[in-house]
Motif scaffolding. Structure first.
Motif, short mmCIF file in Angstrom:
data_model
loop_
_atom_site.label_atom_id
_atom_site.label_comp_id
_atom_site.label_asym_id
_atom_site.label_seq_id
_atom_site.Cartn_x
_atom_site.Cartn_y
_atom_site.Cartn_z
N PRO A 4 0.83 -1.21 0.00
CA PRO A 4 0.00 0.00 0.00
C PRO A 4 0.86 1.25 0.00
O PRO A 4 1.89 1.31 0.65
N ALA A 5 0.42 2.22 -0.77
CA ALA A 5 1.18 3.48 -0.84
C ALA A 5 1.12 4.17 0.51
O ALA A 5 0.06 4.26 1.13
N PRO A 6 2.27 4.61 1.02
CA PRO A 6 2.25 5.29 2.31
C PRO A 6 1.46 6.58 2.23
O PRO A 6 1.46 7.26 1.21
N ALA A 7 0.78 6.88 3.29
CA ALA A 7 0.02 8.13 3.33
C ALA A 7 0.99 9.29 3.25
O ALA A 7 2.03 9.30 3.90
N PRO A 8 0.68 10.29 2.41
CA PRO A 8 1.61 11.42 2.29
C PRO A 8 1.74 12.16 3.61
O PRO A 8 0.77 12.37 4.32
N ALA A 9 2.97 12.50 3.93
CA ALA A 9 3.21 13.22 5.17
C ALA A 9 2.70 14.65 5.03
O ALA A 9 2.75 15.23 3.95
N PRO A 10 2.19 15.21 6.09
CA PRO A 10 1.72 16.60 6.00
C PRO A 10 2.89 17.52 5.67
O PRO A 10 4.01 17.30 6.13
N PRO A 11 2.66 18.53 4.83
CA PRO A 11 3.77 19.41 4.44
C PRO A 11 4.32 20.14 5.65
O PRO A 11 3.59 20.60 6.52
N THR A 12 5.62 20.23 5.70
CA THR A 12 6.29 20.95 6.79
C THR A 12 7.16 22.03 6.20
O THR A 12 7.65 21.93 5.07
N ALA A 13 7.36 23.09 6.97
CA ALA A 13 8.20 24.18 6.50
C ALA A 13 9.64 23.69 6.40
O ALA A 13 10.15 23.05 7.32
N PRO A 14 10.34 23.95 5.29
CA PRO A 14 11.73 23.50 5.14
C PRO A 14 12.63 24.17 6.16
O PRO A 14 12.43 25.32 6.54
N ARG A 15 13.67 23.44 6.56
CA ARG A 15 14.58 23.96 7.58
C ARG A 15 16.04 23.74 7.22
O ARG A 15 16.89 24.53 7.56
N THR A 16 16.33 22.64 6.52
CA THR A 16 17.71 22.34 6.13
C THR A 16 17.93 22.72 4.66
O THR A 16 16.97 22.95 3.92
N VAL A 17 19.19 22.75 4.24
CA VAL A 17 19.51 23.07 2.85
C VAL A 17 18.86 22.06 1.91
O VAL A 17 18.25 22.42 0.89
N GLY A 18 18.96 20.76 2.24
CA GLY A 18 18.35 19.73 1.40
C GLY A 18 16.83 19.88 1.30
O GLY A 18 16.25 19.73 0.23
N GLN A 19 16.19 20.18 2.41
CA GLN A 19 14.74 20.37 2.38
C GLN A 19 14.35 21.58 1.54
O GLN A 19 13.37 21.54 0.80
N TRP A 20 15.13 22.65 1.65
CA TRP A 20 14.84 23.83 0.84
C TRP A 20 14.98 23.52 -0.65
O TRP A 20 14.18 23.97 -1.46
N ARG A 21 16.01 22.77 -1.02
CA ARG A 21 16.21 22.47 -2.44
C ARG A 21 15.02 21.70 -3.00
O ARG A 21 14.53 21.99 -4.10
N ALA A 22 14.56 20.70 -2.27
CA ALA A 22 13.42 19.93 -2.74
C ALA A 22 12.16 20.78 -2.78
O ALA A 22 11.39 20.76 -3.75
N TYR A 23 11.95 21.55 -1.74
CA TYR A 23 10.76 22.39 -1.64
C TYR A 23 10.72 23.43 -2.76
O TYR A 23 9.70 23.62 -3.43
N LEU A 24 11.84 24.11 -2.97
CA LEU A 24 11.89 25.16 -3.98
C LEU A 24 11.85 24.60 -5.40
O LEU A 24 11.36 25.26 -6.32
N ALA A 25 12.38 23.40 -5.61
CA ALA A 25 12.31 22.78 -6.94
C ALA A 25 10.85 22.51 -7.31
O ALA A 25 10.42 22.77 -8.45
#
Length: 435
Positions: free
Chosen positions: A186-207
């Motif tokens: 079963p496809a995992p339930a999507p995690a609720p969106p969270t505000a980015p905090r790390t460089v990696g999270q920002w890159r994914a979020y902004l892309a």
């Protein structure tokens, strides 16, 4: 041959018997995001005589673009030999696996170069999770089949062959028994969106945010976006290095809040971060409002534009925005949370006093993005033909009955009307006023 793979699901990526080089793409948390024109080259070694064939396996995903499926075709070559051209990974919520045969004539003793190159026509990103190169087991398979024939009973693709069911038959016409396929997880339930905090999270979020903006924005609103930014699908720039960020903190005399510090590390500046904010400052131009924009600071200090009690805040505010529709994005160094985040605000000459408080710079960006996407989704729904079918059909029927006055009457109460713009929205996703 030894195990050969590139695993982008870990940070940093892990390689077996190989190394990688990137062009217009970079590892991002659990994937390598490849945009239009981007590519990754993976060098792997073969000892002794090259085999007759290798199996190349990709695990990848193409994320959707809003309500539309993404399209990110790639070309794959080994030592310049074409393995497949214009291949598109089927869309979906989970990564998909695709396997290809690499013929022996494309291989060489020693170092071989595998290249996955994103098409310049891509509309979206390819998220590459893993590359595996291993010996093919075609000999044993061919001997086991003998006189059997292959029957393709269903094609689940559109425009391309995406096999949904394959059966082998013996010469006597009996189907070769096959082990039952395991039930899909079963496809995992999507995690609720969270505000980015790390460089990696920002890159994914902004892309992801960039892809949405480039898809829905009017061409006239993207005048500052370069051809390279369009091709890569990235409305930002190279991230600021640690030395540049430390120099900024030394100039300010304080350490930056974590989410904004990481934002600069992901992209030193940004374009079109909201419908009314067109350009963010770089590490070299960020500064206290009183120094970075003394004209605005003096206007507020003079009590103009309904400044009220905001003057003390403006004396200490950090200005992180550069150009917008008469608005400024500000961080408050006197309002710091336990995790080091500074409260963030928007001040605009056309908006009464200071805007709403946001817990951090990341929270401010997230709210502006949510408002932008909600507005564009509403516009798309309002523009769909079916939204006008019912009143149009009713008016046509009334006109045919000779009830012309009734047919031309305004929509009755309850019929959806075009939305009115709020002080913080606009009639198009990104609309610039005359400058």
């Amino acid at each position: 041959m030894r195990a050969t793979f590139a695993d982008f699901t870990v940070d940093p990526p892990r390689f077996g018997n190989g190394t990688a080089r990137y062009r217009r793409c970079r590892p991002d948390r659990d994937r390598l995001a490849i945009g239009a024109g981007g590519s990754v080259e993976f060098d792997f070694a073969l000892d002794g005589e090259p085999p007759q064939q290798l199996t190349l396996t990709l695990v990848a995903r193409v994320p959707p673009l809003g309500e539309s499926p993404g399209r990110a075709p790639v070309d794959i070559t080994v030592n310049g030999h074409e393995v497949i051209r214009d291949f598109t990974v089927p869309g979906g919520a989970r990564p998909r696996e695709a396997a290809f045969a690499v013929p022996g004539e494309a291989l060489a003793t020693g170092v071989n170069t595998l290249c996955v190159h994103g098409s310049a026509e891509a509309r979206g990103l390819l998220w590459l999770h893993r590359i595996t190169v291993e010996p093919s087991r075609i000999g044993a398979c061919a001997r086991a089949l003998g006189e059997e024939r292959l029957e393709i009973t269903r094609n689940a693709g559109a425009g391309r062959v995406h096999l949904a069911r394959v059966r082998f038959f013996t010469s006597a016409g009996r189907a070769v028994p096959a082990a039952p396929a395991p039930a899909p997880a079963p496809a995992p339930a999507p995690a609720p969106p969270t505000a980015p905090r790390t460089v990696g999270q920002w890159r994914a979020y902004l892309a992801e945010y960039s892809a949405t903006i480039l898809r829905v924005a009017d061409e006239e609103d993207l005048g500052d976006v370069s051809d390279e930014q369009r091709a890569v699908g990235w409305l930002g720039y190279e991230g600021a290095d640690e030395e540049s960020i430390l120099a900024l903190e030394e100039r300010l005399g304080t350490r930056l809040p974590p989410s904004y510090r990481a934002f600069l590390g992901a992209s030193d500046g940004w374009l079109n971060i909201s419908p009314f904010m067109w350009r963010m400052r770089t590490a070299k131009t960020v500064g206290w409002l009183r120094e970075a924009d003394p004209e605005t600071w003096s206007v507020i200090r003079g009590g103009a534009a309904g400044a009220g009690d905001d003057t003390a805040f403006m004396d200490r505010a950090l200005l992180v925005s550069e150009e917008g529709d008469a608005q400024h994005w500000l961080l408050d160094p006197a309002d710091v949370s336990e995790d080091g985040e500074w409260a963030a605000y928007i001040w605009a000459s056309w908006y009464p006093a200071l805007g709403d408080r946001h817990a951090s710079f990341a929270a401010l960006v997230a709210e502006e993005r949510t408002g932008f996407e909600d507005h564009t989704a509403h516009e798309a729904a309002a523009a769909r033909p079916e939204s006008a079918e019912e009143p149009a059909a009713r008016g046509r029927a009334e006109a045919l009955r000779g009830e012309a006055r009734k047919a031309m009457a305004p929509c009755p109460t309850g019929t959806p009307a075009p939305p009115t713009a709020s002080p913080r929205s606009s009639c198009s996703p990104i609309r610039r006023s005359a400058r």
